[in-house]
Design a protein around this motif. Structure first.
Motif, PDB file in Angstrom:
ATOM      1  N   VAL A 129       0.832  -1.206   0.000  1.00  0.00           N
ATOM      2  CA  VAL A 129       0.000   0.000   0.000  1.00  0.00           C
ATOM      3  C   VAL A 129       0.865   1.252   0.000  1.00  0.00           C
ATOM      4  O   VAL A 129       0.631   2.199  -0.774  1.00  0.00           O
ATOM      5  N   VAL A 130       1.893   1.272   0.850  1.00  0.00           N
ATOM      6  CA  VAL A 130       2.741   2.462   0.985  1.00  0.00           C
ATOM      7  C   VAL A 130       3.597   2.690  -0.260  1.00  0.00           C
ATOM      8  O   VAL A 130       3.653   3.803  -0.796  1.00  0.00           O
ATOM      9  N   LEU A 131       4.238   1.637  -0.749  1.00  0.00           N
ATOM     10  CA  LEU A 131       5.182   1.786  -1.855  1.00  0.00           C
ATOM     11  C   LEU A 131       4.506   2.050  -3.196  1.00  0.00           C
ATOM     12  O   LEU A 131       5.135   2.560  -4.126  1.00  0.00           O
ATOM     13  N   THR A 132       3.227   1.693  -3.309  1.00  0.00           N
ATOM     14  CA  THR A 132       2.502   1.945  -4.559  1.00  0.00           C
ATOM     15  C   THR A 132       1.541   3.121  -4.450  1.00  0.00           C
ATOM     16  O   THR A 132       0.865   3.460  -5.426  1.00  0.00           O
ATOM     17  N   GLY A 133       1.472   3.735  -3.269  1.00  0.00           N
ATOM     18  CA  GLY A 133       0.531   4.836  -3.085  1.00  0.00           C
ATOM     19  C   GLY A 133      -0.908   4.385  -3.191  1.00  0.00           C
ATOM     20  O   GLY A 133      -1.768   5.110  -3.689  1.00  0.00           O
ATOM     21  N   GLY A 134      -1.184   3.170  -2.732  1.00  0.00           N
ATOM     22  CA  GLY A 134      -2.545   2.637  -2.803  1.00  0.00           C
ATOM     23  C   GLY A 134      -2.954   2.248  -4.218  1.00  0.00           C
ATOM     24  O   GLY A 134      -4.146   2.121  -4.506  1.00  0.00           O
ATOM     25  N   PHE A 135      -1.969   2.065  -5.123  1.00  0.00           N
ATOM     26  CA  PHE A 135      -2.193   1.652  -6.520  1.00  0.00           C
ATOM     27  C   PHE A 135      -2.940   2.713  -7.335  1.00  0.00           C
ATOM     28  O   PHE A 135      -3.326   2.449  -8.474  1.00  0.00           O
ATOM     29  N   ASP A 136      -3.125   3.906  -6.793  1.00  0.00           N
ATOM     30  CA  ASP A 136      -3.948   4.918  -7.460  1.00  0.00           C
ATOM     31  C   ASP A 136      -3.293   5.476  -8.715  1.00  0.00           C
ATOM     32  O   ASP A 136      -3.981   5.939  -9.628  1.00  0.00           O
ATOM     33  N   ARG A 137      -1.976   5.483  -8.786  1.00  0.00           N
ATOM     34  CA  ARG A 137      -1.279   6.137  -9.893  1.00  0.00           C
ATOM     35  C   ARG A 137      -1.011   5.210 -11.075  1.00  0.00           C
ATOM     36  O   ARG A 137      -0.357   5.614 -12.030  1.00  0.00           O
ATOM     37  N   PHE A 138      -1.486   3.987 -10.978  1.00  0.00           N
ATOM     38  CA  PHE A 138      -1.205   3.027 -12.044  1.00  0.00           C
ATOM     39  C   PHE A 138      -2.497   2.653 -12.754  1.00  0.00           C
ATOM     40  O   PHE A 138      -3.512   2.378 -12.120  1.00  0.00           O
ATOM     41  N   THR A 139      -2.440   2.657 -14.073  1.00  0.00           N
ATOM     42  CA  THR A 139      -3.625   2.364 -14.876  1.00  0.00           C
ATOM     43  C   THR A 139      -3.630   0.934 -15.402  1.00  0.00           C
ATOM     44  O   THR A 139      -4.645   0.466 -15.901  1.00  0.00           O
ATOM     45  N   SER A 140      -2.498   0.240 -15.313  1.00  0.00           N
ATOM     46  CA  SER A 140      -2.430  -1.139 -15.797  1.00  0.00           C
ATOM     47  C   SER A 140      -1.427  -1.918 -14.957  1.00  0.00           C
ATOM     48  O   SER A 140      -0.522  -1.344 -14.343  1.00  0.00           O
ATOM     49  N   ALA A 141      -1.591  -3.245 -14.969  1.00  0.00           N
ATOM     50  CA  ALA A 141      -0.687  -4.105 -14.210  1.00  0.00           C
ATOM     51  C   ALA A 141       0.717  -4.074 -14.796  1.00  0.00           C
ATOM     52  O   ALA A 141       1.713  -4.144 -14.062  1.00  0.00           O
ATOM     53  N   SER A 142       0.828  -3.955 -16.113  1.00  0.00           N
ATOM     54  CA  SER A 142       2.148  -3.912 -16.752  1.00  0.00           C
ATOM     55  C   SER A 142       2.905  -2.646 -16.352  1.00  0.00           C
ATOM     56  O   SER A 142       4.126  -2.663 -16.170  1.00  0.00           O
ATOM     57  N   GLU A 143       2.182  -1.553 -16.190  1.00  0.00           N
ATOM     58  CA  GLU A 143       2.788  -0.297 -15.739  1.00  0.00           C
ATOM     59  C   GLU A 143       3.323  -0.444 -14.325  1.00  0.00           C
ATOM     60  O   GLU A 143       4.404   0.048 -13.992  1.00  0.00           O
ATOM     61  N   LEU A 144       2.578  -1.164 -13.478  1.00  0.00           N
ATOM     62  CA  LEU A 144       2.992  -1.402 -12.099  1.00  0.00           C
ATOM     63  C   LEU A 144       4.228  -2.301 -12.050  1.00  0.00           C
ATOM     64  O   LEU A 144       5.158  -2.052 -11.283  1.00  0.00           O
ATOM     65  N   CYS A 145       4.247  -3.348 -12.877  1.00  0.00           N
ATOM     66  CA  CYS A 145       5.402  -4.256 -12.937  1.00  0.00           C
ATOM     67  C   CYS A 145       6.646  -3.509 -13.418  1.00  0.00           C
ATOM     68  O   CYS A 145       7.760  -3.772 -12.951  1.00  0.00           O
ATOM     69  N   SER A 146       6.450  -2.582 -14.340  1.00  0.00           N
ATOM     70  CA  SER A 146       7.570  -1.770 -14.828  1.00  0.00           C
ATOM     71  C   SER A 146       8.089  -0.874 -13.710  1.00  0.00           C
ATOM     72  O   SER A 146       9.306  -0.680 -13.567  1.00  0.00           O
ATOM     73  N   TYR A 147       7.184  -0.326 -12.898  1.00  0.00           N
ATOM     74  CA  TYR A 147       7.571   0.515 -11.766  1.00  0.00           C
ATOM     75  C   TYR A 147       8.417  -0.275 -10.765  1.00  0.00           C
ATOM     76  O   TYR A 147       9.326   0.268 -10.139  1.00  0.00           O
ATOM     77  N   ALA A 148       8.116  -1.563 -10.632  1.00  0.00           N
ATOM     78  CA  ALA A 148       8.861  -2.414  -9.701  1.00  0.00           C
ATOM     79  C   ALA A 148      10.162  -2.925 -10.313  1.00  0.00           C
ATOM     80  O   ALA A 148      10.964  -3.563  -9.625  1.00  0.00           O
ATOM     81  N   GLY A 149      10.386  -2.661 -11.602  1.00  0.00           N
ATOM     82  CA  GLY A 149      11.606  -3.131 -12.263  1.00  0.00           C
ATOM     83  C   GLY A 149      11.589  -4.611 -12.555  1.00  0.00           C
ATOM     84  O   GLY A 149      12.640  -5.256 -12.623  1.00  0.00           O
ATOM     85  N   LEU A 150      10.391  -5.180 -12.752  1.00  0.00           N
ATOM     86  CA  LEU A 150      10.247  -6.621 -12.978  1.00  0.00           C
ATOM     87  C   LEU A 150       9.992  -6.972 -14.437  1.00  0.00           C
ATOM     88  O   LEU A 150       9.807  -8.143 -14.764  1.00  0.00           O
ATOM     89  N   THR A 151       9.964  -5.977 -15.310  1.00  0.00           N
ATOM     90  CA  THR A 151       9.721  -6.252 -16.720  1.00  0.00           C
ATOM     91  C   THR A 151      11.013  -6.726 -17.391  1.00  0.00           C
ATOM     92  O   THR A 151      12.105  -6.276 -17.045  1.00  0.00           O
ATOM     93  N   PRO A 152      10.918  -7.654 -18.366  1.00  0.00           N
ATOM     94  CA  PRO A 152      12.122  -8.214 -18.993  1.00  0.00           C
ATOM     95  C   PRO A 152      12.779  -7.249 -19.973  1.00  0.00           C
ATOM     96  O   PRO A 152      12.115  -6.428 -20.600  1.00  0.00           O
ATOM     97  N   VAL A 153      14.080  -7.349 -20.080  1.00  0.00           N
ATOM     98  CA  VAL A 153      14.856  -6.595 -21.060  1.00  0.00           C
ATOM     99  C   VAL A 153      15.538  -7.600 -21.970  1.00  0.00           C
ATOM    100  O   VAL A 153      16.277  -8.470 -21.516  1.00  0.00           O
ATOM    101  N   ILE A 154      15.278  -7.507 -23.265  1.00  0.00           N
ATOM    102  CA  ILE A 154      15.833  -8.461 -24.231  1.00  0.00           C
ATOM    103  C   ILE A 154      16.925  -7.765 -25.039  1.00  0.00           C
ATOM    104  O   ILE A 154      16.709  -6.684 -25.594  1.00  0.00           O
ATOM    105  N   ARG A 155      18.095  -8.383 -25.109  1.00  0.00           N
ATOM    106  CA  ARG A 155      19.219  -7.842 -25.882  1.00  0.00           C
ATOM    107  C   ARG A 155      19.592  -8.818 -26.987  1.00  0.00           C
ATOM    108  O   ARG A 155      20.173  -9.876 -26.731  1.00  0.00           O
ATOM    109  N   GLN A 156      19.217  -8.488 -28.218  1.00  0.00           N
ATOM    110  CA  GLN A 156      19.535  -9.312 -29.375  1.00  0.00           C
ATOM    111  C   GLN A 156      19.929  -8.424 -30.543  1.00  0.00           C
ATOM    112  O   GLN A 156      19.388  -7.334 -30.718  1.00  0.00           O
TER     113      GLN A 156
END
Length: 323
Positions: A209-236
């Motif tokens: 709740v604290v670290l996401t601000g109650g999830f109010d600022r995120f419009t999608s789950a993918s945006e939230l995962c990106s905020y947490a730095g959990l989205t994959p980075v592909i180097r090819q």
């Protein structure tokens, strides 16, 4: 670029902040309340101030401008740095940085900075202090263990260490109780629903709740995962460069670490997470990769509950049809 808006690029340091506007005018002010007031006199409702997220130094100015009704954007320092590097600039001064930040503002799409409420700021301060106290507590415990291993430890040293540890534990308990009260006051319903997710306990729900601000600022789950730095980075590149996919880690480290610790319990008690983990491992993938996928799953479950207003349902199945 909006021609009706006058941009102000701001480079902030501990004592002063340098300003360059889109007309090429340069200013320098002290980084205190008096300097903020002098700077604000130059602004109007068509002004847009842009600065980097420079640790703690930008907060007071950003909140002062926000409260004065001025548009403010606080940009990722890495984004600004890459923009400056593209210009191959050979000069690195506060004045040149403010000029380049202004040029950056004129060429990219900016998001308005919203700031946090007083309650959110206090919660974040408590979380940061708890992090410091937890590290100090671990250090004291390790020191006590080290003294015991000596075989003939000093009674004075051991007594002092134990006294410090007791006081530290007492302070941690006080802050945790206060944090729980603040979260319940502002997000009681969300806090209760998050605890229904298997693998997420009371402390984890508070931190989410604290670290996401109650999830109010995120419009999608993918945006939230990106905020947490959990989205994959592909180097090819072509057929010779095929780097292993990794998570970006460009996000909130506390949130990412928290979810990773929760992923172990989630693999045991959360059916959806357990099935995901077993499916990835069965394909020959590493267990760490599977745990990262579980972190994403947990975060998406939390986001779904926050936006839907429902409690966790282990038998829920998505109605989306895969083509």
């Amino acid at each position: 670029m909006n021609k009706d808006i006058k941009y102000f690029g701001i480079d902030i340091s501990h004592l002063v902040f340098d300003v360059m506007d889109s007309d090429g005018n340069y200013y320098q002010f002290k980084n205190n309340e008096l300097g903020f007031k002098k700077f604000t006199k130059l602004l109007n409702n068509k002004s847009h101030c842009v600065m980097e997220a420079t640790g703690y130094y930008h907060y007071q100015l950003a909140y002062h401008l926000l409260e004065s009704g001025i548009k403010v954007s606080v940009e990722n320092p890495l984004s600004v740095k890459r923009f400056i590097q593209m210009g191959l600039s050979k000069v690195k001064t506060d004045k040149s940085d403010s000029k380049l930040i202004c040029a950056y503002a004129e060429q990219v799409e900016l998001k308005l900075w919203q700031g946090n409420s007083k309650e959110e700021i206090e919660c974040l301060q408590i979380v940061r202090t708890l992090s410091v106290y937890t590290k100090q507590s671990t250090m004291l415990k390790n020191k006590l263990h080290g003294e015991a291993v000596l075989g003939n430890p000093s009674k004075l040293v051991v007594t002092s260490l134990k006294r410090s540890l007791r006081q530290l534990i007492k302070e941690i308990k006080t802050l945790e109780d206060k944090l729980l009260i603040l979260v319940k006051q502002s997000h009681q319903d969300l806090f209760t629903r998050l605890k229904t997710i298997p693998g997420i306990g009371s402390k984890t729900a508070i931190m989410l709740v604290v670290l996401t601000g109650g999830f109010d600022r995120f419009t999608s789950a993918s945006e939230l995962c990106s905020y947490a730095g959990l989205t994959p980075v592909i180097r090819q590149s072509g057929s010779s460069v095929k780097g292993r996919p990794r998570i970006s880690k460009m996000g909130n480290q506390k949130l990412r670490n928290l979810l990773f610790m929760c992923s172990f319990n989630a693999c045991k008690y959360n059916k959806a997470c357990r099935d995901l983990y077993e499916r990835i491992v069965a394909k020959g993938k590493s267990k760490k990769l599977a745990l990262i996928a579980v972190c994403n799953k947990l975060l998406k479950q939390a986001f779904a509950l926050a936006k839907s207003g429902l409690i966790y349902d282990g038998n829920y199945k998505s109605t989306l049809v895969k083509n």
